[in-house]
Scaffold this active site. Structure first.
Site, PDB file in Angstrom:
ATOM      1  N   LYS A 126      36.166  12.080 -79.427  1.00 48.82           N
ATOM      2  CA  LYS A 126      34.914  12.119 -78.646  1.00 48.82           C
ATOM      3  C   LYS A 126      34.490  10.719 -78.237  1.00 48.82           C
ATOM      4  CE  LYS A 126      30.617  12.255 -80.698  1.00 48.82           C
ATOM      5  NZ  LYS A 126      29.596  11.339 -80.160  1.00 48.82           N
ATOM      6  N   ASN A 127      34.447   9.822 -79.229  1.00 54.60           N
ATOM      7  CA  ASN A 127      33.856   8.512 -78.927  1.00 54.60           C
ATOM      8  C   ASN A 127      34.756   7.635 -78.063  1.00 54.60           C
ATOM      9  OD1 ASN A 127      31.507   9.258 -80.115  1.00 54.60           O
ATOM     10  ND2 ASN A 127      31.905   8.254 -82.076  1.00 54.60           N
TER      11      ASN A 127
ATOM     12  N   ARG B 291      23.887   9.895 -75.649  1.00 60.35           N
ATOM     13  CA  ARG B 291      23.786   8.519 -76.126  1.00 60.35           C
ATOM     14  C   ARG B 291      24.730   7.611 -75.318  1.00 60.35           C
ATOM     15  NH1 ARG B 291      20.413   5.079 -78.341  1.00 60.35           N
ATOM     16  NH2 ARG B 291      21.540   3.269 -79.074  1.00 60.35           N
TER      17      ARG B 291
ATOM     18  N   CYS C  86      21.468  11.511 -80.548  1.00 65.05           N
ATOM     19  CA  CYS C  86      21.000  11.848 -81.890  1.00 65.05           C
ATOM     20  C   CYS C  86      19.984  10.825 -82.394  1.00 65.05           C
ATOM     21  CB  CYS C  86      22.182  11.885 -82.859  1.00 65.05           C
ATOM     22  SG  CYS C  86      23.358  13.172 -82.483  1.00 65.05           S
TER      23      CYS C  86
ATOM     24  N   ARG D 289      17.290   2.750 -82.505  1.00 66.09           N
ATOM     25  CA  ARG D 289      18.642   2.564 -81.924  1.00 66.09           C
ATOM     26  C   ARG D 289      18.577   1.537 -80.798  1.00 66.09           C
ATOM     27  NH1 ARG D 289      22.182   8.060 -81.744  1.00 66.09           N
ATOM     28  NH2 ARG D 289      23.770   6.498 -81.437  1.00 66.09           N
TER      29      ARG D 289
ATOM     30  N   ILE E   3      19.529  -1.531 -78.112  1.00 65.49           N
ATOM     31  CA  ILE E   3      20.732  -1.920 -77.364  1.00 65.49           C
ATOM     32  C   ILE E   3      20.635  -3.391 -76.953  1.00 65.49           C
ATOM     33  CG2 ILE E   3      21.352   0.406 -76.559  1.00 65.49           C
ATOM     34  CD1 ILE E   3      20.196  -0.464 -73.813  1.00 65.49           C
ATOM     35  N   ASP E   4      19.940  -4.145 -77.800  1.00 71.16           N
ATOM     36  CA  ASP E   4      19.730  -5.566 -77.480  1.00 71.16           C
ATOM     37  C   ASP E   4      21.041  -6.346 -77.353  1.00 71.16           C
ATOM     38  OD1 ASP E   4      19.596  -4.898 -80.362  1.00 71.16           O
ATOM     39  OD2 ASP E   4      19.653  -7.065 -80.604  1.00 71.16           O
TER      40      ASP E   4
ATOM     41  N   ASP F 190      29.928   8.280 -89.586  1.00 72.49           N
ATOM     42  CA  ASP F 190      29.975   9.621 -88.986  1.00 72.49           C
ATOM     43  C   ASP F 190      30.597  10.665 -89.918  1.00 72.49           C
ATOM     44  OD1 ASP F 190      28.773   8.527 -86.793  1.00 72.49           O
ATOM     45  OD2 ASP F 190      30.625   8.301 -85.637  1.00 72.49           O
TER      46      ASP F 190
ATOM     47  N   ARG G 184      28.559  19.509 -79.035  1.00 72.59           N
ATOM     48  CA  ARG G 184      28.591  18.210 -78.329  1.00 72.59           C
ATOM     49  C   ARG G 184      29.815  17.402 -78.711  1.00 72.59           C
ATOM     50  NH1 ARG G 184      23.599  14.610 -79.271  1.00 72.59           N
ATOM     51  NH2 ARG G 184      25.215  13.210 -78.589  1.00 72.59           N
TER      52      ARG G 184
END
Ligand code: EPU
Length: 419
Positions: free
Chosen positions: A22-23, A93, A117, A122, A124-125, A306, A398
């Site tokens: 998936k990722n 995401r 999720c 979370r 994203i800097d 995960d 998902r």
């Protein structure tokens, strides 16, 4: 809405074939935006997140066709917009990869702040810091991230925190930048390597993926025309390994890269579970006597976050008290209250779950609060006495292809029911 209904306490036996990662897929599909020609991608998992991304590309003007259920052919030459709307990506995401890909292609991107999720904060800097170092101006207004650059110029970026998303996103943004970009303290996950391999197959020049220093020499164009095969899903494989250990029996988890599973294999072995490596498979032998364990999740090659909730379900069967310390996300404990409905004895202390073992779980209705929490409830249902209902199956869909069918083929009594 759908739920899984599971009658527990059936041993699992046989072979299970693991789908594509998936990722990796959710990064490779946006990465096709950077390619001028056709991209053929094999071993694409048939999961919700992939469907959303395919719809996003189609709505932006890409030609996408499925050669079969798991083979995608994508041509993005007709995409002429750098704008993605909230409606397109609100549940996703990985929408952040559209920023890197669109910025790399058009030198501008306008993408809603990512959903997905809920694991607490979370940020994203690190993605933004990298885009800025490459020469983009990044603004966040009304929930939209806009990035714009006159030129993207190679640079050196040190990530303050090991981030899979930032590492991949910066590869996407830098692949056609002028000069060389160096990402230091990069994530080393197998899917980072897979995305680099995909881009290289299409004409990029990326070296070092899989180590903590990645060097990207910018190229003028990615010409495409190649086929890429997505790697097997490390987390799906781990989920089936843990389920097999929990339910008993003997399961061969096939079509995987055993090296990617080392942290889990080592932990299961430490817990007294036999795991044999056979070519591209791992065979897991369930065992009534499972030893307690202390686990800390970490970036690869550490124990994957995960697989944290799934492991917590297994540890309910271990002898004694076990702990899982979450070393990646601020909060990943939403599964605890749900699994407690089934009789689990667990508490959360800061970033640590304390799990009492030798508990006889009993079937109950429970709801998936995110993808991996859903997987943990299915595992708990497989070992519980009586009937478990896992609600919110869309979370599971998902990220897992045919989860209930694969478990049924191994002998589980699990079915999907409309609510
Ligand atoms: N972080 C920052 N700043 C950033 C980016 C990340 O502080 O700019 C922090 C995060 O808050 C977190 C840590 O760094 O504490 C790691 O986050 P990372 O960026 O690595 O996570 P991600 O890219 O958002 C991916 C997977 C997740 C998986 C994590 C960790 C995708 C689409 N998602 O998320 O997968 O948990 O890496 O391995 O690839 C899942 O599949 O169930 C899932 C949640």
């Amino acid at each position: 809405m759908e739920k899984f209904v599971i009658n527990g306490r059936r041993a699992l036996n046989g072979d299970v074939y693991i789908s594509g990662s998936k990722n990796a897929a959710v990064a490779v599909i946006p990465a096709t935006i950077l390619v001028d020609g056709e991209c053929r991608i094999e071993n694409v998992p048939d999961i919700g997140d992939v469907k959303i991304l395919v719809d996003v590309l189609i709505s932006m003007g890409a030609e996408v066709r499925f050669e079969d259920r798991n083979t995608l052919v994508i041509n993005t030459r007709n995409i002429n917009s750098h704008i993605v709307t909230y409606e397109m990506v609100k549940y996703l995401r990985a929408s952040y990869y559209l920023i890197g890909a669109l910025l790399g292609k058009f030198k501008q991107a306008s993408v809603p702040f990512p959903g997905g999720c809920d694991f607490g904060h979370r940020p994203i800097d690190q993605h933004i810091k990298g885009f800025e170092a490459l020469g983009a101006q990044v603004d966040i207004e009304h929930g939209i991230i806009t990035a714009k650059a006159r030129e993207l110029k190679g640079c050196s970026i040190y990530l303050d925190i090991v981030s899979v998303g930032a590492t991949i996103n910066l590869m996407l943004a830098a692949v056609k930048a002028e000069g060389t970009t160096v990402i230091e303290n990069a994530a080393k996950e197998p899917h980072v390597v897979d995305v680099a391999n995909f881009l290289n197959a299409m004409g990029a020049n990326i070296r070092g993926a899989g180590t903590d220093v990645i060097k990207i020499k910018g190229v003028d164009r990615l010409k495409g025309g190649a086929t890429h095969t997505i790697i097997p899903d490390q987390i799906e494989a781990g989920t089936f390994m843990i389920a097999s250990a929990a339910a008993g029996g003997c399961v061969t988890v096939k079509n995987i890269i055993p090296k990617h599973m080392e942290s889990l294999t080592a932990k299961l072995t430490e817990m007294g579970i036999r795991v044999d490596e056979v070519e591209d498979s791992l065979r897991v032998w369930g065992n009534d006597k499972i030893l307690k364990a202390n686990i800390k999740t970490l970036p690869y090659p550490g124990f994957p976050t995960d697989l944290h909730p799934q492991m917590a379900a297994l540890l309910c069967k271990a002898e004694g008290t076990s702990t899982i310390t979450e070393g990646v996300w601020d909060s990943r404990f939403q599964y605890v209250d749900e699994i407690k409905r089934m009789g689990a004895i667990m508490k959360v202390e800061g970033r640590m779950a304390v799990i009492e073992g030798a508990v006889n779980l009993t079937g109950a209705p429970a709801k998936a609060t995110d993808l991996r929490a859903g997987a943990a409830l299915v595992i708990a249902g497989l070992i519980a006495k009586g009937t478990t209902q896992v609600h919110n199956v869309y979370y599971i869909d998902r990220g897992y292809e045919d989860m209930e069918i694969k478990f049924r083929q191994l002998g589980a009594d699990i079915k999907r029911v409309r609510v």
